[in-house]
Design a protein around this motif. Structure first.
Motif, PDB file in Angstrom:
ATOM      1  N   GLU A  71       0.811  -1.220   0.000  1.00 36.72           N
ATOM      2  CA  GLU A  71       0.000   0.000   0.000  1.00 36.72           C
ATOM      3  C   GLU A  71       0.845   1.271   0.000  1.00 36.72           C
ATOM      4  OE1 GLU A  71      -3.146  -0.026  -0.544  1.00 36.72           O
ATOM      5  OE2 GLU A  71      -3.128  -2.204  -0.564  1.00 36.72           O
ATOM      6  N   LYS A 105      -1.882  -2.654  -7.213  1.00 40.80           N
ATOM      7  CA  LYS A 105      -2.071  -2.974  -5.799  1.00 40.80           C
ATOM      8  C   LYS A 105      -3.276  -3.887  -5.602  1.00 40.80           C
ATOM      9  CE  LYS A 105       0.008   1.311  -4.051  1.00 40.80           C
ATOM     10  NZ  LYS A 105      -0.213   2.581  -3.328  1.00 40.80           N
ATOM     11  N   GLN A 114      -2.357  -7.359  -6.754  1.00 40.84           N
ATOM     12  CA  GLN A 114      -1.486  -8.019  -5.782  1.00 40.84           C
ATOM     13  C   GLN A 114      -2.320  -8.586  -4.631  1.00 40.84           C
ATOM     14  OE1 GLN A 114       1.702  -8.514  -6.118  1.00 40.84           O
ATOM     15  NE2 GLN A 114       2.466  -7.030  -7.564  1.00 40.84           N
ATOM     16  N   ARG A 115      -3.254  -7.778  -4.136  1.00 46.46           N
ATOM     17  CA  ARG A 115      -4.109  -8.245  -3.038  1.00 46.46           C
ATOM     18  C   ARG A 115      -4.977  -9.413  -3.483  1.00 46.46           C
ATOM     19  NH1 ARG A 115      -4.909  -2.597  -2.319  1.00 46.46           N
ATOM     20  NH2 ARG A 115      -6.949  -2.795  -3.322  1.00 46.46           N
ATOM     21  N   SER A 127      -2.910 -12.655  -3.889  1.00 47.35           N
ATOM     22  CA  SER A 127      -2.557 -13.202  -2.578  1.00 47.35           C
ATOM     23  C   SER A 127      -3.769 -13.857  -1.922  1.00 47.35           C
ATOM     24  CB  SER A 127      -1.998 -12.095  -1.681  1.00 47.35           C
ATOM     25  OG  SER A 127      -0.802 -11.561  -2.213  1.00 47.35           O
ATOM     26  N   SER A 128      -4.931 -13.245  -2.072  1.00 43.08           N
ATOM     27  CA  SER A 128      -6.142 -13.804  -1.479  1.00 43.08           C
ATOM     28  C   SER A 128      -6.489 -15.158  -2.092  1.00 43.08           C
ATOM     29  CB  SER A 128      -7.310 -12.832  -1.671  1.00 43.08           C
ATOM     30  OG  SER A 128      -8.521 -13.392  -1.230  1.00 43.08           O
ATOM     31  N   ALA A 146       0.969 -13.096   2.898  1.00 40.97           N
ATOM     32  CA  ALA A 146       0.528 -11.713   2.738  1.00 40.97           C
ATOM     33  C   ALA A 146       0.820 -11.165   1.349  1.00 40.97           C
ATOM     34  CB  ALA A 146       1.203 -10.836   3.789  1.00 40.97           C
ATOM     35  N   ASP A 147       1.888 -11.637   0.693  1.00 38.61           N
ATOM     36  CA  ASP A 147       2.313 -11.088  -0.598  1.00 38.61           C
ATOM     37  C   ASP A 147       2.767 -12.238  -1.496  1.00 38.61           C
ATOM     38  OD1 ASP A 147       3.170  -9.528  -2.694  1.00 38.61           O
ATOM     39  OD2 ASP A 147       4.891  -8.665  -1.651  1.00 38.61           O
TER      40      ASP A 147
END
Length: 328
Positions: free
Chosen positions: A123, A133, A136-137, A140-141, A152-153
């Motif tokens: 972030e 961003k 990326q989230r 990862s999810s 987390a990443d």
């Protein structure tokens, strides 16, 4: 004492590699030695010469450009042959802060993890667009749901890998190794953790993400492939659910109509019955395909175990090449 190897996959990185190498440590607490390995992925520039000039211990020459995933695996194999107990992988563009390597390897040294992934402060990275961003989230999810690991990443390439985890690794994707290796390690029962790491200002544009649309498409293809490889029955069960539900509904509808309307109208509603049977047959076929795919996945896991034993036997004969010697 353990031996640490730091590997850097490279493709035409003569401009950025020196800054990356200048930041690498030669001593890390808990290790008797630290060696650097550069994997030259068919570069057309002077990447190999620059690497040797800046003190790289070993250079792996792939001969032609094979892609990031192949370069990553070639580096893992070389490090294992050389006797690595822990392998740290990072990019050649100096994106990751090498001073965080001790933090990255600590869970492996303590015996708490087999793979440690450096979690970037997504972030707060100004060079990342809002779309990047979000992706990326999202990535990862999805990987967290697939693997069950608290990552987390997931797209981060800054990671520490134990020798045992390295012996199990196999990347099927030709695009990138980051997502697939997490799911694979979790499937093998390896322990995966994340630690926060810092990043440096960007030195060049990402070569993996040349366009958002292309990155999204390739990532989706990779995730679908991972689903089919590691969760085949779940995939086919999801695909089978709509036709099965439609078939059950249409069958119930046909029974209802024939119970109440047939004595009055004499209509058998044959088209509804045909559609119901076709949907049920399609759903049952997909479930059967899922069972067969799950059996194949089980067979693949047995083959992976045999591959692990063969690699362990072969790589435990540790090589001792001269520093600077090319590896093939």
């Amino acid at each position: 004492m353990a031996r640490l190897f730091i590997q850097i996959p490279c493709f035409n990185e003569e401009a950025t590699l020196p800054a990356t190498l200048r930041e690498l440590p030669r001593q890390v607490p808990g290790f008797v030695s630290v060696q650097w390995v550069v994997i030259n992925d068919g570069s057309s520039d002077n990447t190999s010469a620059v690497a040797r000039r800046h003190g790289v211990d070993h250079v792996v020459e792939l001969g032609y450009h094979r892609g990031l995933a192949a370069a990553f695996m070639a580096g893992i194999d070389a490090c294992l042959r050389l006797g690595a107990d822990v392998i740290v992988n990072l990019d050649a563009d100096n994106q990751y802060c090498a001073a965080d390597i001790p933090r990255l390897v600590e869970p492996v040294l303590r015996g708490e993890a087999d793979m440690v992934i450096g979690a970037r402060p997504i972030e707060s990275i100004q060079s990342f667009s809002p779309v990047k961003k979000f992706l990326q989230r999202l990535g990862s999810s999805v990987v967290r749901r697939l693997s069950g690991a608290d990552v987390a990443d997931a797209p981060s390439g800054f990671r520490a890998i134990s020798r045992e985890a390295g012996l199990h690794l196999k990347v099927f994707s030709t695009y990138t190794y980051t997502l697939e290796t997490i799911v694979q390690m979790a499937t093998c029962g390896m322990r995966i953790v994340s630690v926060p790491v810092r990043v440096n200002p960007p030195t060049r544009e990402s070569r993996l993400i040349r366009s958002v649309a292309r990155y999204v498409f390739r990532s989706l293809v990779t995730l679908v492939r991972i689903y089919f490889l590691y969760r085949p029955f779940r995939v086919f069960a999801v695909l089978a659910t709509p036709p099965l539900l439609a078939g059950i509904f249409l069958t119930g509808r046909w029974l209802y109509l024939n119970w109440y309307e047939y004595p009055i109208t004499g209509r058998l509603h044959i088209p509804s019955l045909i559609v119901a049977v076709l949907n049920l047959a399609l759903g049952a076929g997909l479930l059967l395909a899922g069972v067969l795919a799950e059996l194949q996945a089980t067979n693949r896991r047995l083959l992976e175990e045999l591959r692990y034993l063969a690699r362990k036997r072969a790589f435990d004969r540790r090589l001792q090449p001269r520093p600077g010697q090319e590896l093939f």
